[in-house]
Design a protein around this motif. Structure first.
Motif, PDB file in Angstrom:
ATOM      1  N   TYR A   7       0.716  -1.305   0.107  1.00 30.45           N
ATOM      2  CA  TYR A   7      -0.001   0.060   0.018  1.00 30.45           C
ATOM      3  C   TYR A   7       0.723   1.345  -0.016  1.00 30.45           C
ATOM      4  N   ALA A   8       1.915   1.285   0.794  1.00 25.78           N
ATOM      5  CA  ALA A   8       3.100   2.358   0.867  1.00 25.78           C
ATOM      6  C   ALA A   8       3.436   2.470  -0.470  1.00 25.78           C
ATOM      7  N   LYS A   9       3.943   1.571  -1.050  1.00 26.05           N
ATOM      8  CA  LYS A   9       4.568   1.508  -2.273  1.00 26.05           C
ATOM      9  C   LYS A   9       3.486   2.227  -3.584  1.00 26.05           C
ATOM     10  N   ARG A  11       0.941   4.075  -2.998  1.00 25.62           N
ATOM     11  CA  ARG A  11       0.560   5.651  -2.683  1.00 25.62           C
ATOM     12  C   ARG A  11       1.883   6.346  -3.193  1.00 25.62           C
ATOM     13  N   GLU A  12       3.013   5.844  -2.760  1.00 29.58           N
ATOM     14  CA  GLU A  12       4.145   6.641  -3.472  1.00 29.58           C
ATOM     15  C   GLU A  12       4.363   6.683  -4.940  1.00 29.58           C
ATOM     16  N   THR A  13       3.935   5.704  -5.673  1.00 28.74           N
ATOM     17  CA  THR A  13       3.933   5.727  -6.979  1.00 28.74           C
ATOM     18  C   THR A  13       2.699   6.619  -7.688  1.00 28.74           C
ATOM     19  N   ARG A  14       1.744   6.726  -6.954  1.00 29.57           N
ATOM     20  CA  ARG A  14       0.575   7.760  -7.387  1.00 29.57           C
ATOM     21  C   ARG A  14       0.830   9.034  -6.803  1.00 29.57           C
ATOM     22  N   ALA A  15       1.749   9.450  -6.221  1.00 27.43           N
ATOM     23  CA  ALA A  15       1.937  10.849  -5.593  1.00 27.43           C
ATOM     24  C   ALA A  15       2.284  11.943  -6.578  1.00 27.43           C
ATOM     25  N   ASP A  57      -4.561   9.563  -8.094  1.00 28.02           N
ATOM     26  CA  ASP A  57      -3.952   9.414  -6.525  1.00 28.02           C
ATOM     27  C   ASP A  57      -5.173   9.251  -5.914  1.00 28.02           C
TER      28      ASP A  57
END
Length: 78
Positions: A7-9, A11-15, A57
Motif C-alpha cells: 500500500y505504501a508503494k 501511494r508513493e507511485t501515485r504521488a 492518486d
C-alpha cells in the motif's frame, strides 16, 4: 498492515497525479451491523481501487464517528 509495504508503494507511485477522494462516512451510524454494511464497504473499496488503476492518486479516507464530530469542531474552533 501488509508485510511487503504494497500500500505504501502504491501511494508513493501515485504521488503527484490527479487526486480522487471518496470520503467514507461514519461506520455503522444507522443501527446494528448487517450485510448491507459489508456490501457498502466492499463497493467503496472497489471504486477507490478502480480509480487507482485508472492512474489517479486515490487514497482511502475513513470516516469519523457521528457523535464525536460536533465536539471536534468545537475544539478546533476554540
Amino acid at each position: 498492515m501488509d508485510a511487503e509495504g504494497l500500500y505504501a508503494k502504491l501511494r508513493e507511485t501515485r504521488a503527484g497525479r490527479d487526486r480522487w477522494i471518496l470520503h467514507d462516512g461514519p461506520p455503522y451510524a444507522n443501527g446494528h451491523i448487517h450485510m448491507g454494511h459489508a456490501l457498502n464497504k466492499i463497493l467503496k473499496d472497489m471504486v477507490v481501487k478502480s480509480r487507482s488503476m485508472f492512474g489517479y492518486d486515490a487514497a482511502y479516507v475513513p470516516g469519523w464517528t457521528a457523535t464525536a464530530f460536533p465536539s471536534s469542531i468545537r475544539l478546533t474552533a476554540s
